[in-house]
Design a protein around this motif. Structure first.
Motif, PDB file in Angstrom:
ATOM      1  N   LEU A   1       0.835  -1.193   0.000  1.00 39.44           N
ATOM      2  CA  LEU A   1       0.000   0.000   0.000  1.00 39.44           C
ATOM      3  C   LEU A   1       0.870   1.243   0.000  1.00 39.44           C
ATOM      4  N   VAL A   2       0.521   2.201  -0.846  1.00 39.00           N
ATOM      5  CA  VAL A   2       1.266   3.456  -0.928  1.00 39.00           C
ATOM      6  C   VAL A   2       0.293   4.618  -0.816  1.00 39.00           C
ATOM      7  N   GLU A   3       0.450   5.398   0.254  1.00 39.31           N
ATOM      8  CA  GLU A   3      -0.412   6.561   0.455  1.00 39.31           C
ATOM      9  C   GLU A   3       0.204   7.788  -0.209  1.00 39.31           C
ATOM     10  N   SER A   4      -0.664   8.716  -0.588  1.00 35.99           N
ATOM     11  CA  SER A   4      -0.222  10.001  -1.124  1.00 35.99           C
ATOM     12  C   SER A   4      -1.301  11.035  -0.872  1.00 35.99           C
ATOM     13  N   GLY A   5      -0.931  12.307  -1.071  1.00 41.26           N
ATOM     14  CA  GLY A   5      -1.912  13.375  -0.960  1.00 41.26           C
ATOM     15  C   GLY A   5      -1.842  14.201   0.308  1.00 41.26           C
ATOM     16  N   GLY A   6      -0.962  13.817   1.217  1.00 42.98           N
ATOM     17  CA  GLY A   6      -0.832  14.609   2.431  1.00 42.98           C
ATOM     18  C   GLY A   6      -0.149  15.933   2.173  1.00 42.98           C
ATOM     19  N   GLY A   7      -0.134  16.786   3.204  1.00 41.85           N
ATOM     20  CA  GLY A   7       0.529  18.070   3.076  1.00 41.85           C
ATOM     21  C   GLY A   7       0.093  19.032   4.148  1.00 41.85           C
ATOM     22  N   LEU A   8       0.421  20.291   3.918  1.00 41.13           N
ATOM     23  CA  LEU A   8       0.068  21.361   4.844  1.00 41.13           C
ATOM     24  C   LEU A   8      -1.149  22.102   4.305  1.00 41.13           C
ATOM     25  N   VAL A   9      -2.138  22.290   5.154  1.00 43.83           N
ATOM     26  CA  VAL A   9      -3.360  22.979   4.737  1.00 43.83           C
ATOM     27  C   VAL A   9      -3.837  23.866   5.880  1.00 43.83           C
TER      28      VAL A   9
ATOM     29  N   LEU B   1      -8.257  18.282   1.737  1.00 48.34           N
ATOM     30  CA  LEU B   1      -7.247  17.430   1.122  1.00 48.34           C
ATOM     31  C   LEU B   1      -7.907  16.123   0.720  1.00 48.34           C
ATOM     32  N   ARG B   2      -7.339  15.478  -0.291  1.00 51.47           N
ATOM     33  CA  ARG B   2      -7.778  14.137  -0.641  1.00 51.47           C
ATOM     34  C   ARG B   2      -6.581  13.195  -0.587  1.00 51.47           C
ATOM     35  N   LEU B   3      -6.686  12.215   0.273  1.00 55.03           N
ATOM     36  CA  LEU B   3      -5.652  11.197   0.366  1.00 55.03           C
ATOM     37  C   LEU B   3      -6.000  10.031  -0.556  1.00 55.03           C
ATOM     38  N   SER B   4      -4.963   9.426  -1.112  1.00 52.09           N
ATOM     39  CA  SER B   4      -5.124   8.241  -1.940  1.00 52.09           C
ATOM     40  C   SER B   4      -4.252   7.125  -1.391  1.00 52.09           C
ATOM     41  N   CYS B   5      -4.708   5.915  -1.554  1.00 49.90           N
ATOM     42  CA  CYS B   5      -3.939   4.738  -1.162  1.00 49.90           C
ATOM     43  C   CYS B   5      -4.025   3.745  -2.308  1.00 49.90           C
ATOM     44  N   ALA B   6      -2.909   3.553  -2.981  1.00 44.25           N
ATOM     45  CA  ALA B   6      -2.855   2.639  -4.111  1.00 44.25           C
ATOM     46  C   ALA B   6      -2.332   1.284  -3.647  1.00 44.25           C
ATOM     47  N   ALA B   7      -3.026   0.233  -4.031  1.00 45.93           N
ATOM     48  CA  ALA B   7      -2.668  -1.122  -3.620  1.00 45.93           C
ATOM     49  C   ALA B   7      -2.135  -1.921  -4.791  1.00 45.93           C
TER      50      ALA B   7
ATOM     51  N   LYS C   1      -4.871   0.872   5.613  1.00 47.48           N
ATOM     52  CA  LYS C   1      -4.785  -0.527   5.990  1.00 47.48           C
ATOM     53  C   LYS C   1      -5.734  -1.351   5.149  1.00 47.48           C
ATOM     54  N   ALA C   2      -5.247  -2.522   4.736  1.00 50.60           N
ATOM     55  CA  ALA C   2      -6.066  -3.501   4.026  1.00 50.60           C
ATOM     56  C   ALA C   2      -6.230  -4.721   4.924  1.00 50.60           C
ATOM     57  N   SER C   3      -7.454  -5.176   5.062  1.00 54.11           N
ATOM     58  CA  SER C   3      -7.735  -6.299   5.953  1.00 54.11           C
ATOM     59  C   SER C   3      -8.568  -7.348   5.245  1.00 54.11           C
ATOM     60  N   TRP C   4      -8.186  -8.609   5.472  1.00 49.53           N
ATOM     61  CA  TRP C   4      -8.997  -9.732   4.974  1.00 49.53           C
ATOM     62  C   TRP C   4      -8.691 -10.926   5.846  1.00 49.53           C
ATOM     63  N   GLY C   5      -9.716 -11.434   6.509  1.00 49.62           N
ATOM     64  CA  GLY C   5      -9.492 -12.513   7.456  1.00 49.62           C
ATOM     65  C   GLY C   5      -8.579 -12.041   8.568  1.00 49.62           C
TER      66      GLY C   5
ATOM     67  N   GLN D   1       2.912   3.118   4.492  1.00 45.74           N
ATOM     68  CA  GLN D   1       3.976   3.781   5.234  1.00 45.74           C
ATOM     69  C   GLN D   1       3.525   5.095   5.871  1.00 45.74           C
ATOM     70  N   GLY D   2       2.367   5.574   5.494  1.00 50.57           N
ATOM     71  CA  GLY D   2       1.808   6.780   6.077  1.00 50.57           C
ATOM     72  C   GLY D   2       2.103   8.041   5.283  1.00 50.57           C
ATOM     73  N   THR D   3       1.229   9.028   5.438  1.00 56.37           N
ATOM     74  CA  THR D   3       1.415  10.334   4.821  1.00 56.37           C
ATOM     75  C   THR D   3       1.031  11.398   5.851  1.00 56.37           C
ATOM     76  N   GLN D   4       1.865  12.434   5.931  1.00 57.79           N
ATOM     77  CA  GLN D   4       1.666  13.463   6.959  1.00 57.79           C
ATOM     78  C   GLN D   4       0.618  14.474   6.502  1.00 57.79           C
ATOM     79  N   VAL D   5      -0.316  14.764   7.399  1.00 55.38           N
ATOM     80  CA  VAL D   5      -1.285  15.838   7.190  1.00 55.38           C
ATOM     81  C   VAL D   5      -1.112  16.838   8.331  1.00 55.38           C
ATOM     82  N   THR D   6      -0.864  18.076   7.972  1.00 53.15           N
ATOM     83  CA  THR D   6      -0.690  19.138   8.956  1.00 53.15           C
ATOM     84  C   THR D   6      -1.687  20.244   8.668  1.00 53.15           C
ATOM     85  N   VAL D   7      -2.491  20.564   9.679  1.00 51.47           N
ATOM     86  CA  VAL D   7      -3.498  21.615   9.544  1.00 51.47           C
ATOM     87  C   VAL D   7      -3.072  22.772  10.446  1.00 51.47           C
ATOM     88  N   SER D   8      -2.674  23.838   9.819  1.00 50.72           N
ATOM     89  CA  SER D   8      -2.137  24.968  10.582  1.00 50.72           C
ATOM     90  C   SER D   8      -2.240  26.247   9.773  1.00 50.72           C
TER      91      SER D   8
END
Length: 115
Positions: A4-12, A18-24, A96-100, A107-114
């Protein structure tokens, strides 16, 4: 196995979006329950939103009405649309992906609201 690869985080600024994406990678993405979690400094990781293989969703009370989780099985991607962001939403956001009994994390993406 799923990567899994997250993207789309940032400072806002507060009130922004913001829109986060997670590509599997891997096959059979559609069978997984997909979740977004977040972890702020000094706090435990918490569930933000989840979507099942059938499209059922649930949200943490603190984000209900502001965040929307969705998935595109054709693109093996799950999204988290975050509106009206608040400073308390600042955290590292994980997919996170879950099955059974299997859980896979990104790995995570940082979102900062400030301001």
């Amino acid at each position: 196995q799923v990567q899994l690869v997250e993207s789309g985080g940032g400072l806002v600024q507060p009130g922004g979006s913001l829109r986060l994406s997670c590509a599997a990678s891997g096959s059979r993405f559609s069978i997984y329950t997909m979740g977004w979690y977040r972890q702020a400094p000094g706090k435990q990781r918490e569930l933000v939103a989840a979507i099942t293989s059938g499209g059922y969703t649930n949200y943490a009370g603190s984000v209900k009405g502001r965040f929307t989780i969705s998935r595109d099985n054709a693109k093996n991607t799950v999204y988290l649309q975050m509106n009206n962001l608040k400073p308390d939403d600042t955290a590292v956001y994980y997919c996170k992906a879950s099955w059974g009994r299997a859980d896979y994390w990104g790995q995570g993406t940082q979102v900062t609201v400030s301001s």
